[in-house]
Design a protein around this motif. Sequence first.
Motif, short mmCIF file in Angstrom:
data_model
loop_
_atom_site.label_atom_id
_atom_site.label_comp_id
_atom_site.label_asym_id
_atom_site.label_seq_id
_atom_site.Cartn_x
_atom_site.Cartn_y
_atom_site.Cartn_z
N VAL A 1 0.86 -1.18 0.00
CA VAL A 1 0.00 0.00 0.00
C VAL A 1 0.89 1.23 0.00
CG1 VAL A 1 -1.91 -1.13 1.21
CG2 VAL A 1 -0.16 0.09 2.53
N ILE A 2 0.29 2.37 -0.35
CA ILE A 2 0.98 3.65 -0.27
C ILE A 2 0.46 4.37 0.97
CG2 ILE A 2 1.39 5.87 -1.37
CD1 ILE A 2 2.73 3.56 -2.80
N GLY A 3 1.38 4.78 1.83
CA GLY A 3 1.00 5.52 3.03
C GLY A 3 1.68 6.87 3.05
N PHE A 4 1.12 7.79 3.84
CA PHE A 4 1.68 9.13 3.95
C PHE A 4 1.84 9.49 5.41
CE2 PHE A 4 -0.35 8.81 -0.14
CZ PHE A 4 0.60 9.35 -1.00
N HIS A 5 3.02 10.01 5.74
CA HIS A 5 3.36 10.31 7.12
C HIS A 5 3.47 11.82 7.33
CE1 HIS A 5 5.05 9.46 11.09
NE2 HIS A 5 5.99 10.35 10.85
N SER A 6 2.85 12.31 8.39
CA SER A 6 2.92 13.72 8.75
C SER A 6 4.14 13.94 9.63
CB SER A 6 1.66 14.12 9.53
OG SER A 6 0.48 13.66 8.90
N CYS A 7 4.98 14.90 9.28
CA CYS A 7 6.19 15.11 10.07
C CYS A 7 6.70 16.53 9.88
CB CYS A 7 7.27 14.10 9.69
SG CYS A 7 7.81 14.18 7.96
N ASP A 8 7.79 16.83 10.56
CA ASP A 8 8.46 18.12 10.37
C ASP A 8 9.33 18.06 9.11
OD1 ASP A 8 9.25 20.80 11.75
OD2 ASP A 8 11.16 19.88 11.19
N GLN B 1 -3.05 17.96 6.40
CA GLN B 1 -3.96 18.60 7.35
C GLN B 1 -3.53 18.33 8.79
OE1 GLN B 1 -7.97 17.01 7.38
NE2 GLN B 1 -8.84 18.89 8.19
N TYR B 2 -3.16 17.09 9.07
CA TYR B 2 -2.73 16.73 10.42
C TYR B 2 -1.42 17.44 10.78
CZ TYR B 2 -1.47 13.99 14.52
OH TYR B 2 -1.12 13.62 15.78
N ALA B 3 -0.50 17.50 9.83
CA ALA B 3 0.78 18.17 10.08
C ALA B 3 0.57 19.64 10.41
CB ALA B 3 1.70 18.02 8.88
N ILE B 4 -0.35 20.28 9.69
CA ILE B 4 -0.66 21.69 9.95
C ILE B 4 -1.32 21.85 11.32
CG2 ILE B 4 -2.08 23.64 9.21
CD1 ILE B 4 -1.64 22.67 6.31
N GLU B 5 -2.25 20.96 11.64
CA GLU B 5 -2.93 21.02 12.94
C GLU B 5 -1.94 20.83 14.09
OE1 GLU B 5 -5.99 18.08 12.71
OE2 GLU B 5 -7.36 19.36 11.56
N ASN B 6 -0.96 19.97 13.87
CA ASN B 6 0.06 19.76 14.90
C ASN B 6 0.93 21.00 15.05
OD1 ASN B 6 3.08 18.72 15.53
ND2 ASN B 6 1.57 17.50 16.64
N ALA B 7 1.32 21.59 13.93
CA ALA B 7 2.19 22.77 13.96
C ALA B 7 1.50 23.97 14.60
CB ALA B 7 2.65 23.12 12.55
N THR B 8 0.17 24.04 14.49
CA THR B 8 -0.58 25.16 15.05
C THR B 8 -1.14 24.88 16.44
OG1 THR B 8 -2.56 24.40 13.86
CG2 THR B 8 -1.19 26.07 12.78
N PRO C 1 5.22 22.01 8.58
CA PRO C 1 4.47 20.83 8.14
C PRO C 1 5.07 20.21 6.87
CG PRO C 1 2.98 22.61 8.72
CD PRO C 1 4.37 23.20 8.71
N PHE C 2 5.17 18.89 6.88
CA PHE C 2 5.78 18.17 5.76
C PHE C 2 5.08 16.82 5.62
CE2 PHE C 2 9.11 15.88 3.44
CZ PHE C 2 9.61 16.86 2.60
N PHE D 1 4.10 18.64 -5.89
CA PHE D 1 4.89 19.05 -4.75
C PHE D 1 4.29 20.27 -4.04
CE2 PHE D 1 8.39 17.45 -7.70
CZ PHE D 1 8.33 16.16 -7.19
N GLU D 2 3.84 21.25 -4.82
CA GLU D 2 3.35 22.50 -4.23
C GLU D 2 2.02 22.30 -3.49
OE1 GLU D 2 1.96 22.52 -8.57
OE2 GLU D 2 3.64 21.79 -7.36
N LYS D 3 1.31 21.20 -3.77
CA LYS D 3 0.04 20.93 -3.11
C LYS D 3 0.26 20.25 -1.76
CE LYS D 3 -4.37 18.50 -3.66
NZ LYS D 3 -5.23 17.70 -4.58
N TYR D 4 1.12 19.26 -1.74
CA TYR D 4 1.27 18.45 -0.53
C TYR D 4 2.42 18.90 0.37
CZ TYR D 4 -2.01 15.49 -2.99
OH TYR D 4 -3.12 15.03 -3.66
N ASN D 5 3.32 19.72 -0.16
CA ASN D 5 4.39 20.30 0.65
C ASN D 5 4.58 21.77 0.27
OD1 ASN D 5 5.64 18.24 2.49
ND2 ASN D 5 5.74 17.09 0.58
N PRO D 6 3.55 22.58 0.50
CA PRO D 6 3.59 23.98 0.03
C PRO D 6 4.70 24.81 0.65
CG PRO D 6 1.75 23.62 1.56
CD PRO D 6 2.30 22.26 1.21
N HIS D 7 5.17 24.44 1.83
CA HIS D 7 6.22 25.23 2.48
C HIS D 7 7.57 25.12 1.75
CE1 HIS D 7 3.88 26.40 6.02
NE2 HIS D 7 3.31 25.22 5.90
N LEU D 8 7.71 24.08 0.95
CA LEU D 8 8.97 23.92 0.20
C LEU D 8 9.20 25.08 -0.75
CD1 LEU D 8 9.09 20.14 -0.87
CD2 LEU D 8 10.70 21.34 0.61
#
Length: 205
Positions: A9-16, A56-63, A75-76, A191-198
């Motif tokens: 499966v493909i998974g996505f991890h919320s992190c710094d 969304q979770y990464a942003i919620e954690n950062a805020t 958020p990353f 990239f700009e959608k899922y990691n906009p801070h880059l």
Amino acid sequence: MSDYQSLNVIGFHSCDEVLGKSLLMGRSELRPSDNAWDWLGPGSYFWESDPSRALQYAIENATGIQKNKEAIKIPFVIGAIIELGNCLNLVEAESLEILGESYNGLKELHDTLGLPMPVNSEYNRALDCAVIKYIHESNKKIGRKAYDTIRCAFPEGIEAFPGSKITSKLHVQICVCNPDSIKGYFLPKPFEKYNPHLFKTVPLT
């Protein structure tokens, strides 16, 4: 594990961002979570097939909306290819039977010792975590193969619309117990959608 379960499966991890880039470069490994409130027990957690929810979770954690031991600064989202292997897949019947039997075993143990059972609350899944840990411990005692991953649907949030049993943050989560099940990491596109801070300081070209 079901005979008809997908292998990967493909998974996505919320992190710094710092950790995410380090994972991509092969300089770090994910440190498994092992809190008493982790609802699928010890392991590394991924959102299955949903980078938007991971962001969304990464942003919620950062805020500060979501709380973790280590807060995310930038958020990353990082993608991972996960080999499910020996999976306790809690969206299929056989695994749910194991879950029920393990709850009964844990309750019998607590009753014998005169101890209260753990209790779930909105943000603390102590009971779920204790049952999963009991499964791992039981497998070890009887020499049964350890689970590589655990997969489960989580009905988080409010009702999606009035009277619905579908929730606004419903998702499937993967808990990776065996780090070798993570076969590789990648940066999800666009990239700009899922990691906009880059791209806040370095524009796309």
